[in-house]
Motif scaffolding. Structure first.
Motif, PDB file in Angstrom:
ATOM      1  N   ARG A   1       1.340  -0.551  -2.903  1.00  0.00           N
ATOM      2  CA  ARG A   1       2.452  -1.295  -3.525  1.00  0.00           C
ATOM      3  C   ARG A   1       2.700  -2.623  -2.807  1.00  0.00           C
TER       4      ARG A   1
ATOM      5  N   PHE B   1       6.002  -3.973   4.799  1.00  0.00           N
ATOM      6  CA  PHE B   1       6.289  -3.228   6.016  1.00  0.00           C
ATOM      7  C   PHE B   1       5.103  -2.399   6.508  1.00  0.00           C
TER       8      PHE B   1
ATOM      9  N   ARG C   1       5.288   2.492 -12.282  1.00  0.00           N
ATOM     10  CA  ARG C   1       5.822   3.186 -11.106  1.00  0.00           C
ATOM     11  C   ARG C   1       5.671   4.697 -11.253  1.00  0.00           C
TER      12      ARG C   1
ATOM     13  N   ILE D   1      14.278  -5.645  -6.522  1.00  0.00           N
ATOM     14  CA  ILE D   1      13.535  -4.517  -7.102  1.00  0.00           C
ATOM     15  C   ILE D   1      12.497  -3.998  -6.116  1.00  0.00           C
ATOM     16  N   ARG D   2      11.737  -4.934  -5.533  1.00  0.00           N
ATOM     17  CA  ARG D   2      10.706  -4.544  -4.565  1.00  0.00           C
ATOM     18  C   ARG D   2      11.303  -3.819  -3.357  1.00  0.00           C
ATOM     19  N   LEU D   3      12.381  -4.366  -2.825  1.00  0.00           N
ATOM     20  CA  LEU D   3      12.963  -3.767  -1.616  1.00  0.00           C
ATOM     21  C   LEU D   3      13.677  -2.457  -1.923  1.00  0.00           C
TER      22      LEU D   3
ATOM     23  N   ARG E   1      12.668  -0.338  -4.096  1.00  0.00           N
ATOM     24  CA  ARG E   1      11.584   0.647  -4.202  1.00  0.00           C
ATOM     25  C   ARG E   1      11.103   1.070  -2.812  1.00  0.00           C
ATOM     26  N   GLU E   2      10.915   0.059  -1.977  1.00  0.00           N
ATOM     27  CA  GLU E   2      10.446   0.284  -0.605  1.00  0.00           C
ATOM     28  C   GLU E   2      11.420   1.168   0.167  1.00  0.00           C
TER      29      GLU E   2
ATOM     30  N   ILE F   1      13.439  -1.265   7.246  1.00  0.00           N
ATOM     31  CA  ILE F   1      13.353  -1.383   5.787  1.00  0.00           C
ATOM     32  C   ILE F   1      14.748  -1.350   5.159  1.00  0.00           C
TER      33      ILE F   1
ATOM     34  N   ALA G   1      16.354  -4.744   5.671  1.00  0.00           N
ATOM     35  CA  ALA G   1      15.784  -5.766   4.780  1.00  0.00           C
ATOM     36  C   ALA G   1      16.336  -5.610   3.367  1.00  0.00           C
TER      37      ALA G   1
END
Lengths: 109, 109, 109, 109
Positions: free
Chosen positions: A59, A63, B44, D40-42, D44-45, D74, D77
């Motif tokens: 993805r 990190f 996803r 959105i990316r963070l 998910r992470e 994480i 962030a």
């Protein structure tokens, strides 16, 4: 395209997941399974950590270094335990985990 | 040795995880991202399902057929959505998800 | 808001993950660990499946019924194995897995 | 009994997974979804990392501190990105991620 950048790393991590899970399954079938309990635990831990790091790579996670740092520690612990046992699956697992730990160390740097 | 028995299947699932996640990342960078929302969701979902099935294979799960049945449905839904979009990453994702769905159907049978 | 809709289901799944993993850890510490090998395998399988279904719920997956169908089968298999053993952790695990299987059956319907 | 020792931590992690995934889903439905791509990316992470740490706790992993260290970074962030947006789901997510990051920092110490 993250998975192209990380193609070799993903291959290494998948190999480590598979080797740890094979070692775990093989430990469960050993006559001296009571001696293998720590190995079973660490195989499970290491398979989970490598699988998680591989998913993060696919993805395109920002990190990867942080996760690789934790993964390296877990791979080393699994290798150290596996080295104690003479079973072929443990010896093979120790070898793969050591290699995977080195790769994780590089990713974490 | 589960991961040897499933070598081709694991390769297919890993490719599908990577392709779905690449499609998801690419969708997020499209100008018409608002049009790609369902694609993002299904990418996803499909990456998660394929990754879970791959993990099950490596631990030599007795439930690969049951998990493959669910995975096939998800791969097909993702392929169907991706087919609607002209972006190269969607077209490629549709192709890979369709192939992966066929494999999952065989595993579920 | 998926996790509010599924609040009770998530609680059940989390309880099942925790109970299976506790049973697994406890099995590894039993003197008759050799007798517990199938239980260890199924505990691991069931914890993974319930954890995956819980994650699907929190991301508001459209495939909760399909995943719950597979999860129900795994929960029942784990319950059936745990019922064979007199250890308190197995008996408790059988009880929780049976309850979780019923819930999964309802979600799959 | 790991999940009893970690009961509060598991509750916090589950809340963070759910809040991040709810924020992600809500971002996908915002008119200005193009502005929400990093969020959105963070989300998910962060959901993935918290979910992984929770699983590690339930299997009584010896590596909770190492995994919590990565998870804290994480969570921070994600909180930092969410704080930039006025949407209620982002503000709530920033709050929960900040709280979860503090907990992870304590676990990592």
């Amino acid at each position: 395209m993250a998975h192209r950048i990380y193609a070799n790393e993903l291959e290494m991590l998948h190999e480590c997941v598979e080797t740890c899970n094979y070692c775990l399954e093989s430990c469960l079938e050993e006559k001296d399974v009571q001696m293998m309990v720590d190995c079973i635990r660490l195989d499970r831990e290491c398979a989970a950590a490598c699988s998680f790091l591989a998913e993060a790579m696919t993805r395109d996670s920002a990190f990867v270094p942080e996760l690789a740092r934790a993964c390296a520690i877990i791979c080393k612990a699994c290798a150290q335990e596996c080295e104690k046992h003479k079973h072929a699956h443990c010896q093979e697992c120790a070898r793969v985990c050591t290699e995977c730990a080195s790769m994780c160390d590089r990713l974490a740097a």
